[in-house]
Design a protein around this motif. Structure first.
Motif, PDB file in Angstrom:
ATOM      1  N   ASN A  76       0.831  -1.208   0.000  1.00  0.00           N
ATOM      2  CA  ASN A  76       0.000   0.000   0.000  1.00  0.00           C
ATOM      3  C   ASN A  76       0.863   1.253   0.000  1.00  0.00           C
ATOM      4  O   ASN A  76       0.558   2.220  -0.705  1.00  0.00           O
ATOM      5  N   SER A  77       1.957   1.243   0.753  1.00  0.00           N
ATOM      6  CA  SER A  77       2.871   2.391   0.766  1.00  0.00           C
ATOM      7  C   SER A  77       3.481   2.624  -0.612  1.00  0.00           C
ATOM      8  O   SER A  77       3.640   3.763  -1.055  1.00  0.00           O
ATOM      9  N   THR A  78       3.806   1.533  -1.296  1.00  0.00           N
ATOM     10  CA  THR A  78       4.368   1.648  -2.641  1.00  0.00           C
ATOM     11  C   THR A  78       3.355   2.258  -3.602  1.00  0.00           C
ATOM     12  O   THR A  78       3.690   3.147  -4.398  1.00  0.00           O
ATOM     13  N   LEU A  79       2.119   1.808  -3.530  1.00  0.00           N
ATOM     14  CA  LEU A  79       1.065   2.390  -4.379  1.00  0.00           C
ATOM     15  C   LEU A  79       0.929   3.890  -4.135  1.00  0.00           C
ATOM     16  O   LEU A  79       0.838   4.685  -5.079  1.00  0.00           O
ATOM     17  N   ARG A  81       3.190   5.901  -2.917  1.00  0.00           N
ATOM     18  CA  ARG A  81       4.391   6.577  -3.407  1.00  0.00           C
ATOM     19  C   ARG A  81       4.296   6.789  -4.908  1.00  0.00           C
ATOM     20  O   ARG A  81       4.614   7.859  -5.423  1.00  0.00           O
ATOM     21  N   TRP A  82       3.840   5.773  -5.637  1.00  0.00           N
ATOM     22  CA  TRP A  82       3.668   5.899  -7.081  1.00  0.00           C
ATOM     23  C   TRP A  82       2.681   7.016  -7.412  1.00  0.00           C
ATOM     24  O   TRP A  82       2.900   7.794  -8.336  1.00  0.00           O
ATOM     25  N   LEU A  83       1.598   7.070  -6.658  1.00  0.00           N
ATOM     26  CA  LEU A  83       0.577   8.105  -6.911  1.00  0.00           C
ATOM     27  C   LEU A  83       1.128   9.495  -6.611  1.00  0.00           C
ATOM     28  O   LEU A  83       0.820  10.454  -7.309  1.00  0.00           O
ATOM     29  N   ARG A  84       1.937   9.622  -5.568  1.00  0.00           N
ATOM     30  CA  ARG A  84       2.510  10.946  -5.237  1.00  0.00           C
ATOM     31  C   ARG A  84       3.444  11.427  -6.340  1.00  0.00           C
ATOM     32  O   ARG A  84       3.566  12.618  -6.579  1.00  0.00           O
ATOM     33  N   HIS A  85       4.092  10.506  -7.038  1.00  0.00           N
ATOM     34  CA  HIS A  85       5.011  10.895  -8.110  1.00  0.00           C
ATOM     35  C   HIS A  85       4.282  11.301  -9.390  1.00  0.00           C
ATOM     36  O   HIS A  85       4.913  11.794 -10.314  1.00  0.00           O
ATOM     37  N   THR A  86       2.985  11.083  -9.435  1.00  0.00           N
ATOM     38  CA  THR A  86       2.228  11.499 -10.614  1.00  0.00           C
ATOM     39  C   THR A  86       1.887  12.983 -10.565  1.00  0.00           C
ATOM     40  O   THR A  86       1.447  13.545 -11.549  1.00  0.00           O
ATOM     41  N   LEU A  87       2.099  13.610  -9.414  1.00  0.00           N
ATOM     42  CA  LEU A  87       1.753  15.044  -9.286  1.00  0.00           C
ATOM     43  C   LEU A  87       2.725  15.933 -10.013  1.00  0.00           C
ATOM     44  O   LEU A  87       3.844  15.700 -10.192  1.00  0.00           O
TER      45      LEU A  87
END
Length: 87
Positions: A76-79, A81-87
């Motif tokens: 869940n943390s990895t997901l 983190r991936w979403l935060r990098h889409t910003l």
């Protein structure tokens, strides 16, 4: 400008029936903690991460979010983190 009850401190009759004074704000240190299930916490965090990434979850996404929330905290943390990098 009208004075509020907070400008003059607490009123001795505050909180009594028929009282016109507001109650003082609650003290965060005395709040009763309500434990939240880790899976529910991951679900809420995933909703927040999706929304922050500009992907507001739709009602039809509920099943996918439930399945993702059931995965381990590391996944869940990895997901997130991936979403935060889409910003």
């Amino acid at each position: 400008m009208t004075a509020t009850a907070f400008e003059y401190g607490p009123c001795p009759s505050a909180g009594r029936p028929g009282s016109d004074y507001l109650l003082a704000p609650p003290d965060p240190a005395t709040r009763v903690g309500s434990p939240i299930d880790p899976r529910d916490r991951r679900r809420l965090d995933l909703h927040a991460a999706l929304t922050a990434a500009g992907i507001p979850p739709r009602p039809e996404d509920r099943e996918a979010i439930e399945h993702l929330s059931a995965l381990s905290a590391g996944v869940n943390s990895t997901l997130q983190r991936w979403l935060r990098h889409t910003l």
